[in-house]
Each structure stands twice: as C-alpha cells, then as structure tokens.
Design a protein around this motif. Structure first.
Motif, PDB file in Angstrom:
ATOM      1  N   THR A 199       0.818  -1.224   0.000  1.00  0.00           N
ATOM      2  CA  THR A 199       0.000   0.000   0.000  1.00  0.00           C
ATOM      3  C   THR A 199       0.844   1.261   0.000  1.00  0.00           C
ATOM      4  O   THR A 199       0.346   2.339  -0.344  1.00  0.00           O
ATOM      5  CB  THR A 199      -0.928   0.051   1.229  1.00  0.00           C
ATOM      6  OG1 THR A 199      -0.129   0.053   2.424  1.00  0.00           O
ATOM      7  CG2 THR A 199      -1.887  -1.128   1.253  1.00  0.00           C
ATOM      8  N   GLY A 200       2.111   1.171   0.422  1.00  0.00           N
ATOM      9  CA  GLY A 200       2.937   2.356   0.610  1.00  0.00           C
ATOM     10  C   GLY A 200       2.526   3.154   1.819  1.00  0.00           C
ATOM     11  O   GLY A 200       2.782   4.360   1.912  1.00  0.00           O
ATOM     12  N   ARG A 201       1.912   2.447   2.813  1.00  0.00           N
ATOM     13  CA  ARG A 201       1.358   3.138   3.990  1.00  0.00           C
ATOM     14  C   ARG A 201       1.757   2.414   5.277  1.00  0.00           C
ATOM     15  O   ARG A 201       2.007   1.209   5.281  1.00  0.00           O
ATOM     16  CB  ARG A 201      -0.178   3.194   3.872  1.00  0.00           C
ATOM     17  CG  ARG A 201      -0.626   4.142   2.790  1.00  0.00           C
ATOM     18  CD  ARG A 201      -2.064   3.955   2.342  1.00  0.00           C
ATOM     19  NE  ARG A 201      -3.069   4.068   3.398  1.00  0.00           N
ATOM     20  CZ  ARG A 201      -3.446   5.203   3.961  1.00  0.00           C
ATOM     21  NH1 ARG A 201      -2.883   6.350   3.593  1.00  0.00           N
ATOM     22  NH2 ARG A 201      -4.382   5.225   4.886  1.00  0.00           N
ATOM     23  N   GLU A 204       2.636   7.123   1.820  1.00  0.00           N
ATOM     24  CA  GLU A 204       3.410   7.723   2.903  1.00  0.00           C
ATOM     25  C   GLU A 204       4.916   7.501   2.747  1.00  0.00           C
ATOM     26  O   GLU A 204       5.697   7.968   3.572  1.00  0.00           O
ATOM     27  CB  GLU A 204       2.927   7.173   4.247  1.00  0.00           C
ATOM     28  CG  GLU A 204       1.479   7.522   4.526  1.00  0.00           C
ATOM     29  CD  GLU A 204       1.013   7.110   5.899  1.00  0.00           C
ATOM     30  OE1 GLU A 204       0.870   7.995   6.756  1.00  0.00           O
ATOM     31  OE2 GLU A 204       0.804   5.893   6.129  1.00  0.00           O
ATOM     32  N   GLY A 205       5.321   6.784   1.702  1.00  0.00           N
ATOM     33  CA  GLY A 205       6.732   6.620   1.415  1.00  0.00           C
ATOM     34  C   GLY A 205       7.227   7.712   0.472  1.00  0.00           C
ATOM     35  O   GLY A 205       6.469   8.561   0.001  1.00  0.00           O
ATOM     36  N   LYS A 206       8.529   7.692   0.216  1.00  0.00           N
ATOM     37  CA  LYS A 206       9.165   8.632  -0.703  1.00  0.00           C
ATOM     38  C   LYS A 206       9.791   7.851  -1.847  1.00  0.00           C
ATOM     39  O   LYS A 206      10.413   6.813  -1.623  1.00  0.00           O
ATOM     40  CB  LYS A 206      10.262   9.427   0.003  1.00  0.00           C
ATOM     41  CG  LYS A 206       9.787  10.392   1.073  1.00  0.00           C
ATOM     42  CD  LYS A 206      10.986  11.152   1.627  1.00  0.00           C
ATOM     43  CE  LYS A 206      10.560  12.200   2.636  1.00  0.00           C
ATOM     44  NZ  LYS A 206      11.736  12.967   3.138  1.00  0.00           N
ATOM     45  N   PRO A 236      -2.367  13.183   9.219  1.00  0.00           N
ATOM     46  CA  PRO A 236      -3.724  12.928   8.687  1.00  0.00           C
ATOM     47  C   PRO A 236      -3.749  11.737   7.738  1.00  0.00           C
ATOM     48  O   PRO A 236      -4.087  11.864   6.557  1.00  0.00           O
ATOM     49  CB  PRO A 236      -4.056  14.237   7.981  1.00  0.00           C
ATOM     50  CG  PRO A 236      -2.727  14.746   7.512  1.00  0.00           C
ATOM     51  CD  PRO A 236      -1.741  14.360   8.584  1.00  0.00           C
ATOM     52  N   ALA A 237      -3.408  10.559   8.239  1.00  0.00           N
ATOM     53  CA  ALA A 237      -3.212   9.393   7.373  1.00  0.00           C
ATOM     54  C   ALA A 237      -4.509   8.869   6.767  1.00  0.00           C
ATOM     55  O   ALA A 237      -4.472   8.155   5.764  1.00  0.00           O
ATOM     56  CB  ALA A 237      -2.534   8.277   8.181  1.00  0.00           C
TER      57      ALA A 237
END
Length: 554
Positions: A62-64, A402-404, A502-503
């Motif tokens: 998910t990248g989360r 939430e990743g870079k 604010p995820a």
C-alpha cells in the motif's frame, strides 16, 4: 533504454540483511545477489514497517504505515478501499502480477457489503492486494486438529508435486518440508531436531526452484506491454529444512557469533522479557537448537542465491535486464537466537532492518552503479518508486502514499529522511493476555534517527532506547538512563507528531487542499459580509438587482 519499462519486485521471506556476502557475511557467499548490487544501489539502512509477515507486506504493497491501512497482524484483512501498488500501476497502463506469497487476507465482510463478488475481476484484485494472480503460493499448508492453516496454501505446488510422483494428501509437508528416516517414516520439518536433515525431495522440485521457474514462465508470456512482477519467495522462512546438498554446506565455523548478553536475559522489561520466555525464544536460546537451524538457514539462503543466478542469467539471455528495474529485499529478518529470541516480532535491527538492492537499467542511474547508500529508507518507499517507473507523479499521491520515491537516491540526486518507523500490534498473542493488556495497549512503536532507536509501548510500560553508534549490537537498554532523558523526550515527540499525521484523509490530495486556501468561494456562499460593497461584484451578482413580489398577508 532511457528508463526501465518493467519491474521485477523480488521479496524473500525472513531473510536477514547480514546473511548476504555483499552485506558483509564472511562465510555465506551470495555472488549472484552481490552481482546485482554491483549493478545497482545497495541500501544499508532499509527498514520495514512491522516485524511480521502480513502487516509488513501490507505496508509495502500500500505504501502506507500499519495503523494507516489497519491490517495489523497476520490474517487481519486489508480493508476494502485501501489502494495498492497494483491499483496505481494499472491506472498508468502497467500490469501488476503476483507469483508467490502475499499473506493477504481479504476483507470478505467489506466485499459483501459493497456487492463485490470474489470471482469477478475487481473482486479478485481486492482479494489479492491489488495484484492479478499468475500463481499465489503463501508456502504454508500446515494441518492441525481444526484443519489447514490456509485452505488455499500450496495448492498449485501440491498439484505440481503430485504430477512429479510425490504421494499423499500433503506432499508440501511430507516431502518439501520434512526429512525421511530411510524406512519411510516422515520426520517433520516442524521439529527443530530434524532441521539438519535433508528434505525428502529432489532439489529441482523444492519450493525455491519451483517459484523461480514460475516467475520465468510469467515473464516469458508477456508481450510488449509493461509489467510489474512481484516474485515473492517463501524461503528462507521456516520450516527450517532444505534439500541436499544445501543441508550440509555449513557448520559452526561458518556461523556469525550469537549476539546476546546475560544482562539482557535479566531484563525487567515485561514485553522484551516476555518474548524471551515464549517457546520460540526458549528454543533458540539453546545452542544446539540454534546450530541446527543456522545450518539450514544458511543453506536455504545459498539455494535462494543460486536461483537468483538462474533467473538473472535468463534475464540477460532474453534481453530483459536492459528494460527491467529489479528490486531484491525481504519482509523482515530472523532473530535465530540473537537477544535470546527466535522469529522476528521485536525491533532490533536483526529483525527490522532488511537487505534492499535496487537495479535501475536507465542511463541516469549509471553514476550510482555499485554504490552503497546510507540513507534511511523504508519499504513503503517502493510503491511511489514504482509509480514513477510507470510514468506517474508520486507527489500527486502524497496524501495516500506515505513513502518517498527512491529515484533521487538511485540517480545520485540525494534525498533525506530524518526518521524511520516501525510498529507491532501483539494484541492477539499470549503475551498480551499474560500482561493483562487491553487490545489498545498491546502495541509498540519504534522510531530511529539513524543513531538512536526508541521503542515505546502501551499500557504504561517503560520505553527502551539503544545508541546504535556506541552499541551497534543493541545490547544495552538506555530506556531508564537519566543521561539520555533528553533523547527519549525528543524521539517521543517525533513519534507523537508522526502519530498525529492525517493518514486517513485519502480522498483529496494535499495539492488540492493547498489550492483551496487561496480560492474564492464562487458557489454563492457569503459569510461575514455586512453590505454588498464588502464583496466582489461578480460574487453577489446573483443576489442584487433581483425582483420578487411582496407576499400579502391573508
């Protein structure tokens, strides 16, 4: 190629970062993975987001972070509505396929509520972490008094084994993951005393070579359309057993020294101490058990590397190395007796730092070939990286991802992250019951700034702190050190700020929110205006110069 066209995303299960020769293991030679590192970038500080298969993988897909997507333990469903790399890549015209393991549990209740049939195209993708499935094999077909751990586990692999003449209702166990005494008696791989015996299977038919061939079959079947293949290996995850000749390649003279101390063992920390007392911790604290497991663990890794040689040679021969980004990583490590623990469910680097090697075939990556990055990176960084490989703009998804993206690091442009985070929800474990913790309290959160690592716990349990520069083996807990009180407060504040992000606001982009700040309201809502002249004329045009007959009272 000006840029990679395809993505080969290889994930091993339970592979420690320090058990590859390119990461410094002095005896376990892994030349094929090392060769890939010589062509790409090796990341020395790559962190997972949870030290357990399911939640770690859900974060990567998910990248989360875990408490953003909510799939906090094995078999906790990833809720309907969570987008994954498969969703992003398909939107950009790139197929996204699974060959191997995900440890995904579908949100059957949510799917039923929305009328999504599991056998529909959309329903199948929702059920499989957003992947289209070439072959799913979570590599787990244990059977107990209440049936199989996973009814779908190893079904295709068992069909293959039957076709090869392996008998019985579960050859996954009886052959691939067990030994034999020569008289026909199965010596189960679940029992650690059998770990040093060869699995009762021809090496060609064991799980790692089988999945390599399935991955090659998928790639071979692809035409010119771009694809992402998640080739997800089951090993070196337990059961700790491997076929000949790999079972006998290593002995105590090849092992890394065990990392643990008597001071650790005497800890008064209820969570860390409780994990030591768990059966797997007790087992791996015995030297003879550790030695048997290490023999096979190293053999399994050697087999994995040999299969990388088969795969990479084939990619070279077919020209795929020229247009394919290749990522090699792991979902977590394995304690193997370090810190008096087994398994992976705590936060020493043994468990939460993983190998990550990224090969980018593009010319822009040439200056970085064979380099080592000391940047703090996380596995959630892979999803935005893949979005950019597919031609997308990951920054437009920063309200969800939430990743870079790793592209700046892969292209020598640099990128900074001040902290890496990891979390573990142990509310389903016997330790939570033993400590009499509520489900909301049975959690731990880790943050590292690269030097210090802080672990905070629910239930009023004191934190733990390690200085990884002065104590790289993480043997000295500074969580009660007055000299480090400022460090604890500082990193605790970082965790607090991180937890308040604010995820869950994933339906509107950050860019849109910022633009809205400066936008005039043009839909007729006027607040605080005392008279017409207080407002731009065009905004009140619908409210001025209008006529309506007065209402007569009757």
């Amino acid at each position: 190629m000006a840029k990679p066209k395809n993505i080969l995303f290889i994930m091993f299960d339970q592979l420690r970062w320090d058990y590859l020769s390119c990461y410094g293991h002095p005896h376990l030679q892994t030349p094929h993975i090392d060769k890939l590192a010589s062509k790409g970038v090796r990341f020395d500080r790559a962190y997972i987001q949870s030290p357990l298969c399911g939640p770690s993988r859900m974060s990567t897909y998910t990248g989360r972070y875990v408490h953003s997507h909510g799939a906090s333990w094995n078999n906790v469903p990833l809720k309907v509505g969570e987008r994954t790399m498969g969703d992003y890549l398909r939107d950009l015209g790139m197929g996204c396929w699974l060959v191997g393991k995900t440890h995904m549990m579908a949100d059957a209740e949510g799917m039923a509520r929305l009328g999504l049939e599991p056998d529909s195209v959309i329903g199948a993708r929702v059920s499989e972490c957003g992947f289209d499935v070439f072959e799913r094999d979570d590599g787990m077909r244990p059977e107990g008094p209440d049936g199989f751990y996973d009814d779908r586990g190893a079904l295709k692999y068992n069909e293959y084994l039957h076709s090869r003449g392996y008998e019985g209702n579960n050859p996954w166990h009886d052959y691939a993951n067990s030994a034999n005494d020569g008289a026909g008696n199965v010596l189960s791989g679940w029992f650690l005393e059998n770990s040093d015996k060869p699995a009762n299977i021809i090496e060609y038919d064991s799980e790692t070579p089988y999945l390599t061939r399935r991955g090659m079959a998928f790639i071979d079947a692809q035409g010119d359309a771009p694809w992402c293949c998640h080739l997800s290996y089951i090993k070196p995850h337990w059961p700790y057993i491997v076929p000949a000749p790999y079972h006998a390649m290593y002995g105590p003279e090849h092992f890394l020294p065990v990392v643990r101390s008597e001071e650790e063992r005497a800890t008064d920390h209820p969570v860390f101490g409780g994990m030591m007392k768990a059966p797997v911790g007790q087992a791996f604290s015995q030297n003879h058990v550790r030695e048997k497991a290490l023999r096979v663990y190293m053999g399994l890794i050697k087999q994995c590397d040999d299969q990388m040689g088969v795969l990479f040679d084939w990619l070279e021969q077919t020209g795929r190395m020229e247009d394919t980004m290749i990522v090699v990583t792991s979902d977590h490590g394995d304690y193997l007796g370090d810190h008096w623990l087994g398994e992976k469910t705590f936060c020493h680097d043994t468990s939460v730092k993983v190998p990550m090697i990224v090969y980018d075939p593009s010319a822009e990556a040439d200056p970085m070939r064979g380099t080592v990055s000391n940047a703090l990176v996380q596995l959630i960084d892979l999803a935005p990286t893949f979005v950019e490989v597919a031609g997308g703009d990951a920054s437009r998804l920063d309200h969800v991802l939430e990743g870079k993206s790793l592209f700046p690091l892969l292209r020598g442009q640099g990128q900074s992250r001040d902290h890496a985070f990891c979390e573990y929800d142990f509310s389903m474990t016997p330790l939570s019951k033993k400590l009499d913790l509520d489900t909301a309290e049975s959690r731990l959160f880790m943050v590292t700034d690269g030097r210090f690592k802080l672990i905070e716990f629910g239930g009023g349990i004191r934190p733990m702190l390690f200085d990884m520069r002065e104590d790289p083996d993480e043997l000295v807990d500074l969580g009660q050190s007055e000299d480090h009180a400022e460090v604890i407060v500082r990193l605790s504040d970082v965790l607090g700020t991180w937890a308040k992000r604010p995820a869950q606001r994933t339906t509107i982009s950050n860019k849109t929110l910022v633009q809205t700040r400066s936008n005039r309201s043009t839909k007729g809502v006027i607040l605080g205006a005392v008279k017409e002249a207080d407002v731009d004329a065009d905004l009140v045009a619908k409210y001025t110069g209008r006529m309506a007959p007065p209402v007569q009272e009757t």
